[in-house]
Write a protein that holds these residues in place. Structure first.
Motif, mmCIF file in Angstrom:
data_model
loop_
_atom_site.group_PDB
_atom_site.id
_atom_site.type_symbol
_atom_site.label_atom_id
_atom_site.label_comp_id
_atom_site.label_asym_id
_atom_site.label_seq_id
_atom_site.Cartn_x
_atom_site.Cartn_y
_atom_site.Cartn_z
ATOM 1 N N LEU A 285 42.290 -0.343 1.542
ATOM 2 C CA LEU A 285 42.309 -1.412 2.547
ATOM 3 C C LEU A 285 40.975 -1.467 3.309
ATOM 4 C CD1 LEU A 285 43.743 -3.668 4.021
ATOM 5 C CD2 LEU A 285 44.815 -1.979 5.507
ATOM 6 N N PHE A 286 40.421 -0.310 3.660
ATOM 7 C CA PHE A 286 39.118 -0.306 4.344
ATOM 8 C C PHE A 286 38.068 -0.983 3.461
ATOM 9 C CE2 PHE A 286 40.177 3.950 6.740
ATOM 10 C CZ PHE A 286 41.048 3.251 7.553
ATOM 11 N N ARG A 287 38.117 -0.690 2.172
ATOM 12 C CA ARG A 287 37.131 -1.298 1.268
ATOM 13 C C ARG A 287 37.313 -2.812 1.213
ATOM 14 N NH1 ARG A 287 35.985 2.004 -4.211
ATOM 15 N NH2 ARG A 287 35.056 -0.025 -4.621
ATOM 16 N N ILE A 288 38.548 -3.253 1.154
ATOM 17 C CA ILE A 288 38.792 -4.709 1.106
ATOM 18 C C ILE A 288 38.232 -5.370 2.373
ATOM 19 C CG2 ILE A 288 40.637 -6.458 1.236
ATOM 20 C CD1 ILE A 288 42.310 -4.570 -0.581
ATOM 21 N N HIS B 42 32.676 -7.223 19.174
ATOM 22 C CA HIS B 42 32.240 -6.153 18.268
ATOM 23 C C HIS B 42 32.290 -6.618 16.822
ATOM 24 C CE1 HIS B 42 33.654 -4.164 21.947
ATOM 25 N NE2 HIS B 42 32.682 -3.299 21.712
ATOM 26 N N LYS B 43 31.588 -5.851 15.968
ATOM 27 C CA LYS B 43 31.563 -6.214 14.536
ATOM 28 C C LYS B 43 32.790 -5.690 13.788
ATOM 29 C CE LYS B 43 29.355 -1.954 13.348
ATOM 30 N NZ LYS B 43 29.170 -0.929 12.705
ATOM 31 N N ALA B 44 33.570 -4.837 14.421
ATOM 32 C CA ALA B 44 34.631 -4.118 13.714
ATOM 33 C C ALA B 44 35.684 -5.045 13.114
ATOM 34 C CB ALA B 44 35.313 -3.149 14.669
ATOM 35 N N LYS B 45 36.303 -4.555 12.020
ATOM 36 C CA LYS B 45 37.503 -5.196 11.493
ATOM 37 C C LYS B 45 38.698 -4.522 12.152
ATOM 38 C CE LYS B 45 35.429 -7.830 8.515
ATOM 39 N NZ LYS B 45 35.424 -9.284 8.692
#
Ligand code: UDP
Length: 449
Positions: free
Chosen positions: A441-444, A181-184
């Protein structure tokens, strides 16, 4: 400060029992001056989750607007939070509040809970204790049970969101889906990993190393990892029953019910009856301080019914209290948030004389209420209490006694500590501060900086 006759009222230490009190507790006499506390026999229905807008009056409009502003680039992004229980425990409580707030910020967030059999939860409970430094015989069977349950959940779950946040070790193995998946992926560790069992950590570490980031609750809980690590302090909800503003009449009623005389100083420790919270040390400190200054001591806790050690500690506390009518021991049921809030607000000084501590949320709660707070210099307490600025730190019974006496006789200094403590919590330890950290953190991780 008023100095009344400490012997007024009654002839023995007070114990108020919640509905679940044990017989060991009830054998102690209840003095006349204590009224019957009317704590509900059953848990109240859960309160509705707060709206983000409700925080404006607490943290201020500009601070709330800053969170909206920071979240803007994340609008339309999606997040999955995964943990191992929907109810009970701090993580479920946190997610209950955090998930609706992220959605209000237009970050589409859903919460999934892994399922598993008794064998799985026995293994993960043993892992939990071992990661806290306990003894454990790590077997191949435990390893297989852990991996198989994670695998079953992995097959059932979807990971097509932009961010996947996995809470604690139980579902950590889901990260095996990351390459597809592409997720972080973020691992949020809520437990103290400062002294983990080497075999269990040796098994978990390569799993954790597959994530994009890890979050710990204290610098001392972090481990050597190949991925970036972030520090998120635990937080309290200023709008919850435990922390919201209360009507003065309600606070008075709780004190009347429990026989607390508000015309005299009240020193309080709220804690499970656990030796590491040192309730007997608090009684000794109170007794030393009482040689110089008048006060009452309130020790409120719970958990003595289902925890044999808790009952034994409560017994020790009763013995140490002896027949002092100014020591009020309250054995409260788990749904006493409003009563605890009222007790904290009615206190002149709050003590948390722990010998060992995780973060110490009772300290956060006390500081939030602007109370001069005395804390043991252990665990997360020094993060919250900056000595002589946001509270005072102590290392002994004598030190605690000295500080009780000092704070009760220096009310202006005590008020200053309380004011600073409140600001410290407002800045760093409220749910809103936590939300801001998630957004950043999501933005980073998504490169939206
Ligand atoms: N608490 C409670 N009832 C009690 C004793 C404690 O609700 O009888 C709450 C307390 O207000 C705080 C939490 O339980 O929110 C205790 O958290 P802390 O981190 O201080 O200590 P722990 O018990 O987790 O070691």
């Amino acid at each position: 400060m008023s100095v009344n006759d400490p012997k007024q009222g009654s002839s023995s230490t007070a114990v108020m029992n919640g509905p679940s009190a044990t017989s060991q507790v009830t054998k102690f006499a209840q003095p006349e001056r204590r009224r019957n506390a009317r704590i509900s026999q059953t848990p109240p229905p859960p309160s509705p989750p707060p709206r983000l807008e409700d925080y404006a009056t607490i943290i201020g409009r500009p601070e709330l607007d800053e969170i909206y502003f920071l979240a803007k680039p994340l609008a339309g992004k999606t997040v999955t939070m995964v943990n191992s229980t929907a109810v009970g425990g701090g993580v479920a409580e946190l997610l209950n509040r955090m998930v609706p707030m992220l959605n209000e910020l237009k970050i589409g967030t859903h919460w999934d809970v892994i399922t598993g059999g008794n064998d799985f939860f026995e293994v993960t409970k043993a892992f939990h204790n071992a990661l806290h430094g306990g003894h454990y015989e790590f077997t191949n069977q435990a390893r297989e049970v852990y991996l198989a349950t994670n695998e079953q959940n992995r097959k059932r779950m979807r990971f097509d969101d932009d961010i996947i946040v996995i809470h604690d070790p139980q579902p950590a193995g889901l990260v095996a889906s990351k390459p597809d998946h592409k997720a972080k992926w973020i691992w949020r560790c809520h437990i103290d990993l400062s002294n983990p069992h080497p075999d269990v950590w040796g098994f978990l570490r390569p799993i954790v190393d597959q994530y994009d980031a890890a979050i710990f609750s204290s610098p001392s809980f972090a481990r050597q990892l190949s991925i970036p690590q972030y520090l998120f302090y635990p937080c309290i909800d200023p709008l919850s029953e435990k922390n919201k503003e209360l009507e003065p009449g309600y606070i008075q009623k709780v004190c009347d019910d429990f026989g607390i005389d508000r015309s005299r100083p009240v020193v309080t420790q709220i804690s499970r009856f656990d030796r590491l919270k040192d309730p007997v040390g608090v009684i000794k400190a109170y007794k030393l301080a009482r040689n110089y200054v008048d006060c009452q001591l309130v020790l409120a806790g719970g958990g003595a019914t289902d925890d044999p050690e808790g009952a034994a500690v409560l017994h020790e506390v009763m013995e140490a209290a002896g027949d002092d009518p100014d020591i009020i021991i309250l054995n409260l049921p788990p749904w006493s948030a409003l009563e605890i809030n009222a007790l904290q607000r009615a206190s002149t000084v709050i003590v948390q004389k722990s010998l060992k501590e995780g973060f110490g949320l009772t300290v956060t709660e006390a500081l939030w209420k602007g109370k001069p707070t005395i804390g043991g210099d252990v665990g997360g307490i020094p993060t919250q209490i900056i000595h002589k600025l946001t509270g005072v730190l102590v290392h002994s019974v004598e030190g605690c006694a000295y500080q009780i006496r000092y704070l009760l006789t220096h009310p202006e200094f005590a008020a200053e500590l309380g004011k600073n403590g409140h600001e410290h919590v407002k800045e760093n330890l409220l749910m809103s501060a936590n939300l801001r950290r998630w957004v950043l953190l999501f933005r980073i991780l998504l490169g939206l900086t």
